[in-house]
Design a protein around this motif. Structure first.
Motif, PDB file in Angstrom:
ATOM      1  N   GLY A  83      -1.318 -25.833 -56.998  1.00 57.86           N
ATOM      2  CA  GLY A  83      -0.231 -25.431 -57.459  1.00 57.86           C
ATOM      3  C   GLY A  83       1.012 -26.380 -57.853  1.00 57.86           C
ATOM      4  N   HIS A  84       0.623 -27.599 -57.598  1.00 53.94           N
ATOM      5  CA  HIS A  84       1.501 -28.607 -58.089  1.00 53.94           C
ATOM      6  C   HIS A  84       1.049 -29.379 -59.516  1.00 53.94           C
ATOM      7  CE1 HIS A  84       3.947 -28.630 -54.604  1.00 53.94           C
ATOM      8  NE2 HIS A  84       2.930 -28.773 -53.777  1.00 53.94           N
ATOM      9  N   GLU A  85       1.809 -29.645 -60.118  1.00 59.66           N
ATOM     10  CA  GLU A  85       1.630 -30.222 -61.530  1.00 59.66           C
ATOM     11  C   GLU A  85       1.379 -31.747 -61.277  1.00 59.66           C
ATOM     12  OE1 GLU A  85       0.570 -28.931 -64.176  1.00 59.66           O
ATOM     13  OE2 GLU A  85       1.158 -26.811 -63.903  1.00 59.66           O
ATOM     14  N   HIS A  86       0.284 -32.108 -60.605  1.00 64.09           N
ATOM     15  CA  HIS A  86       0.210 -33.498 -60.280  1.00 64.09           C
ATOM     16  C   HIS A  86      -0.656 -34.258 -61.505  1.00 64.09           C
ATOM     17  CE1 HIS A  86       1.090 -33.576 -56.009  1.00 64.09           C
ATOM     18  NE2 HIS A  86       0.906 -32.262 -56.029  1.00 64.09           N
ATOM     19  N   VAL A  87       0.179 -34.487 -62.502  1.00 61.42           N
ATOM     20  CA  VAL A  87      -0.585 -35.056 -63.746  1.00 61.42           C
ATOM     21  C   VAL A  87      -0.782 -36.600 -63.463  1.00 61.42           C
ATOM     22  CG1 VAL A  87      -0.181 -35.834 -66.153  1.00 61.42           C
ATOM     23  CG2 VAL A  87       0.613 -33.504 -65.342  1.00 61.42           C
ATOM     24  N   GLY A  88      -1.938 -36.976 -63.834  1.00 61.23           N
ATOM     25  CA  GLY A  88      -2.323 -38.182 -63.505  1.00 61.23           C
ATOM     26  C   GLY A  88      -2.756 -38.441 -61.892  1.00 61.23           C
ATOM     27  N   PHE A  89      -3.020 -37.465 -61.242  1.00 62.71           N
ATOM     28  CA  PHE A  89      -3.176 -37.318 -59.782  1.00 62.71           C
ATOM     29  C   PHE A  89      -4.263 -38.549 -59.444  1.00 62.71           C
ATOM     30  CE2 PHE A  89      -5.847 -35.937 -55.932  1.00 62.71           C
ATOM     31  CZ  PHE A  89      -4.645 -35.605 -55.146  1.00 62.71           C
ATOM     32  N   GLY A  90      -4.144 -39.540 -58.485  1.00 59.05           N
ATOM     33  CA  GLY A  90      -5.100 -40.696 -58.358  1.00 59.05           C
ATOM     34  C   GLY A  90      -4.636 -41.744 -59.179  1.00 59.05           C
ATOM     35  N   ALA A  91      -3.436 -41.881 -59.807  1.00 60.74           N
ATOM     36  CA  ALA A  91      -3.248 -43.041 -60.657  1.00 60.74           C
ATOM     37  C   ALA A  91      -2.971 -44.342 -59.557  1.00 60.74           C
ATOM     38  CB  ALA A  91      -2.013 -42.832 -61.530  1.00 60.74           C
ATOM     39  N   SER A  92      -2.503 -44.095 -58.459  1.00 60.14           N
ATOM     40  CA  SER A  92      -2.478 -45.120 -57.277  1.00 60.14           C
ATOM     41  C   SER A  92      -2.522 -44.685 -55.874  1.00 60.14           C
ATOM     42  CB  SER A  92      -0.704 -45.470 -57.609  1.00 60.14           C
ATOM     43  OG  SER A  92       0.164 -44.408 -57.305  1.00 60.14           O
ATOM     44  N   LEU A  93      -2.974 -45.547 -55.133  1.00 58.31           N
ATOM     45  CA  LEU A  93      -3.376 -45.101 -53.660  1.00 58.31           C
ATOM     46  C   LEU A  93      -2.721 -46.066 -52.679  1.00 58.31           C
ATOM     47  CD1 LEU A  93      -7.066 -44.612 -54.630  1.00 58.31           C
ATOM     48  CD2 LEU A  93      -5.361 -42.855 -54.363  1.00 58.31           C
ATOM     49  N   ALA A  94      -2.652 -45.667 -51.505  1.00 60.25           N
ATOM     50  CA  ALA A  94      -2.050 -46.573 -50.361  1.00 60.25           C
ATOM     51  C   ALA A  94      -2.671 -45.596 -49.076  1.00 60.25           C
ATOM     52  CB  ALA A  94      -0.677 -46.687 -50.286  1.00 60.25           C
ATOM     53  N   ALA A  95      -3.053 -46.645 -48.060  1.00 62.91           N
ATOM     54  CA  ALA A  95      -3.409 -45.802 -46.926  1.00 62.91           C
ATOM     55  C   ALA A  95      -2.939 -46.641 -45.627  1.00 62.91           C
ATOM     56  CB  ALA A  95      -5.078 -45.842 -46.910  1.00 62.91           C
ATOM     57  N   SER A  96      -2.674 -45.704 -44.677  1.00 60.80           N
ATOM     58  CA  SER A  96      -2.151 -46.369 -43.448  1.00 60.80           C
ATOM     59  C   SER A  96      -2.100 -44.945 -42.452  1.00 60.80           C
ATOM     60  CB  SER A  96      -1.026 -47.054 -43.213  1.00 60.80           C
ATOM     61  OG  SER A  96      -0.669 -47.851 -42.282  1.00 60.80           O
ATOM     62  N   ASP A  97      -1.817 -45.257 -41.237  1.00 63.50           N
ATOM     63  CA  ASP A  97      -1.617 -44.113 -40.207  1.00 63.50           C
ATOM     64  C   ASP A  97      -0.204 -44.089 -40.357  1.00 63.50           C
ATOM     65  OD1 ASP A  97      -1.425 -42.535 -38.284  1.00 63.50           O
ATOM     66  OD2 ASP A  97      -2.458 -43.652 -36.599  1.00 63.50           O
ATOM     67  N   PHE A  98       0.729 -42.929 -40.943  1.00 62.57           N
ATOM     68  CA  PHE A  98       1.885 -42.703 -40.810  1.00 62.57           C
ATOM     69  C   PHE A  98       2.347 -41.756 -39.695  1.00 62.57           C
ATOM     70  CE2 PHE A  98       0.440 -42.649 -45.636  1.00 62.57           C
ATOM     71  CZ  PHE A  98       1.003 -43.925 -45.826  1.00 62.57           C
ATOM     72  N   ASN A  99       1.435 -40.952 -38.983  1.00 61.84           N
ATOM     73  CA  ASN A  99       1.867 -40.466 -37.958  1.00 61.84           C
ATOM     74  C   ASN A  99       1.443 -40.788 -36.606  1.00 61.84           C
ATOM     75  OD1 ASN A  99      -0.747 -39.772 -38.127  1.00 61.84           O
ATOM     76  ND2 ASN A  99      -0.251 -37.377 -38.388  1.00 61.84           N
ATOM     77  N   GLY A 100       0.755 -42.123 -36.726  1.00 62.10           N
ATOM     78  CA  GLY A 100       0.372 -42.564 -35.504  1.00 62.10           C
ATOM     79  C   GLY A 100      -0.678 -42.003 -34.456  1.00 62.10           C
ATOM     80  N   ASP A 101      -1.407 -41.129 -35.331  1.00 64.20           N
ATOM     81  CA  ASP A 101      -2.553 -40.244 -34.390  1.00 64.20           C
ATOM     82  C   ASP A 101      -3.792 -41.045 -34.121  1.00 64.20           C
ATOM     83  OD1 ASP A 101      -3.392 -40.185 -36.929  1.00 64.20           O
ATOM     84  OD2 ASP A 101      -3.432 -37.923 -36.800  1.00 64.20           O
ATOM     85  N   GLY A 102      -3.862 -42.217 -34.850  1.00 63.86           N
ATOM     86  CA  GLY A 102      -4.837 -42.957 -34.793  1.00 63.86           C
ATOM     87  C   GLY A 102      -6.139 -42.909 -35.877  1.00 63.86           C
ATOM     88  N   PHE A 103      -5.702 -41.901 -36.522  1.00 62.17           N
ATOM     89  CA  PHE A 103      -6.499 -41.829 -37.875  1.00 62.17           C
ATOM     90  C   PHE A 103      -5.942 -42.211 -39.091  1.00 62.17           C
ATOM     91  CE2 PHE A 103      -7.744 -38.439 -34.961  1.00 62.17           C
ATOM     92  CZ  PHE A 103      -9.014 -38.824 -34.778  1.00 62.17           C
ATOM     93  N   GLY A 104      -6.427 -42.884 -40.209  1.00 64.14           N
ATOM     94  CA  GLY A 104      -5.791 -43.108 -41.345  1.00 64.14           C
ATOM     95  C   GLY A 104      -5.507 -42.047 -42.337  1.00 64.14           C
TER      96      GLY A 104
END
Length: 518
Positions: A83-104
């Protein structure tokens, strides 16, 4: 030099405006880790997210390295994202644990404009955040961020490029990882393409607009002023360069004029604190800064790529700065060292293929330093630097691409034992292929096997297999060892790899962006 818009294999999709954003490699020894950082499924092995044109593929690590078992395919048609118009979805990426639950968790940039920006809230780019769990990334709780999101300042406009660069780290303001978003095409008043950056802070509920901050070169404490086509935020990276114990932010403005030298480029550094990122005491670096080797020249693009890690010296993170336009676009990298008072030019280094002992020959339009990543691939216990040259020609094979591997030491980077990696070289799987653009993206993480960081290398240009369409792309994975990167057990992944989800003929530019989570 202007924007490096690489038109890869235009036969089927036209000229795709695709950037080479830089990713913060984490998960290896001596790298600055955000508080609570983890891999996507919490099994202790780094996982790899692979960006393609309009999709992201996720490979999970294991004791034997990356595996097709349980791999995932995410796109704007996926549950929770559709439903979102994510044109170029995947052009950039970052990873970390934003909610502190132990999973990236995975942040996915879609920096291109929707087909109809006048009626779409996603005009100017967006970032989707997919959260991890014991089963890996899940559609539960997916977030969508743009300049139209409640609480986010600014207005989404065509060509803002919100999310074209991303970096994740704990900048302060709590114990969770935060997300820095580059918006290099943002107009500041009537000043076009001046650029901005936005920080979203983590919380137990994930990223939040509460306390979010936006900076431009007009912000108090930033040692510069906005000008047209500065592209502030084109690249971003994070690491603890010193001072506070929190992660700090490096922000590239690679088209900034230095004196009368148009497009020479600068890098701004803002420091973390208990209250989060602050411009108080910020630094601005260029090749005209005292103690920095080289001279600022028009079109150098200082800051076109950034990577942060402890590459030697005193235990703080150091900053590698790509200068893709240096020496007639042959390219170079400057290394600035961290210290108790932040980044310093003391002992700074200049690296290129003209440097003594470095494999290869500097040639026009190699773009040495257009992509960078760092990890402890072995040898010294310090982080090492992988430098992409996606336009390098191998013999008579044009634009095949290569990666220079430069190892860390107690005195910073050293040419001792450096490697020049390309398909077919030193046992690397695959063959040299014209316009493969090997090295267009790079990422580091411990995917398994040795306990050392391993190197993923994107080559989004080649045809792979019978069903791989033009530009289907590939990703090479070279594993670390006690003696550094080794071709033993290396892997070649493509849309045609057995067990990978998706229709191979529908995948384009596989490997144009990479990030590892651990």
């Amino acid at each position: 030099m202007g924007r490096l818009w690489t038109c890869l294999l235009i036969m089927t999709i036209g000229c795709v405006s695709w950037t080479a954003p830089v990713h913060l490699a984490t998960g290896a020894a001596n790298l600055v880790k955000p508080s609570g950082q983890a891999d996507f499924n919490g099994d202790g092995f780094a996982d790899l997210a692979v960006g393609a044109y309009e999709s992201v593929h996720v490979l999970y690590g294991s004791q034997a390295g990356l595996s097709a078992v349980g791999n995932q395919l995410w796109s704007r048609d996926s549950p929770g994202i559709e439903g979102h118009e994510h044109v170029g979805f995947g052009a950039s990426l970052a990873a970390s644990d934003f909610n502190g639950d132990g999973f990236g968790d995975l942040a996915v940039g879609a920096a291109e404009d929707p087909e109809d920006p006048e009626v779409s809230s996603e005009a100017g780019g967006s970032v989707t955040v997919i959260y991890g769990s014991a089963a890996g990334l899940t559609a539960v709780g997916i977030q969508f961020w743009s300049q139209a999101s409640p609480g986010i300042p600014g207005t989404g406009e065509a060509e803002d490029l919100f999310g074209v660069s991303l970096a994740a780290a704990n900048f302060g303001n709590g114990r969770h990882a935060d997300l820095l978003v580059g918006i290099p095409g943002e107009d500041i008043g009537a000043v076009e393409n001046a650029g901005a950056v936005q920080v979203l802070y983590g919380s137990a509920d994930g990223l939040t607009s509460t306390g979010n901050r936006r900076w431009t070169q007009n912000s108090s404490g930033i040692s510069s002023r906005t000008e047209s086509d500065d592209w502030f935020g084109w690249s971003v990276a994070a690491g603890d360069f010193g001072r506070s114990g929190y992660a700090d932010a490096a922000i590239g403005s690679d088209e900034e004029d230095v004196g009368k030298r148009g497009g020479a480029g600068v890098v701004h550094v803002m420091f973390g604190s208990a209250a989060g990122l602050t411009s108080s005491g910020s630094q601005m670096w260029s090749q005209n800064s005292r103690g920095v080797p080289g001279v600022a020249e028009g079109g150098d693009g200082f800051g076109s790529a950034l990577a942060a890690a402890n590459l030697g010296w005193d235990g703080h993170a150091d900053l590698a700065v790509g200068i893709w336009g240096d020496n007639n676009d042959a390219g170079a990298v400057i290394l600035l060292s961290g210290s108790g008072s932040g980044l310093t030019s003391a002992g700074s280094q200049l690296w290129s293929q003209d440097s003594e002992g470095i494999d290869g020959v500097a040639e026009t339009e190699d773009f040495f330093g257009a992509t960078l990543t760092a990890g402890d691939f072995g040898k010294s216990g310090y982080a090492d630097l992988a430098v992409g040259l996606s336009e390098e020609s191998i013999g008579d094979v044009q634009l095949s691409g290569a990666v220079n591997m430069i190892y860390g030491s107690a005195r910073g980077l050293t040419s001792a034992g450096n490697q020049l990696l390309s398909p077919g070289s030193a046992g690397i799987k695959g063959a040299v292929s014209e316009r493969a653009h090997f090295g267009y993206s790079v990422a580091a993480g411990n995917f398994g096997k040795s306990g050392r960081a391993d190197l993923a290398i994107g080559a989004p240009g080649p045809d792979i297999g019978e069903d791989g369409g033009p530009g289907s792309g590939a990703v090479h994975v070279v594993y670390g060892s006690a003696t550094g990167l080794t071709p033993a057990g290396d892997q070649l992944w493509s849309p045609d790899t057995p067990g990978l989800l998706g229709e191979p003929e529908e995948v384009l530019l596989f490997g144009s962006a990479l990030v590892a989570s651990q």
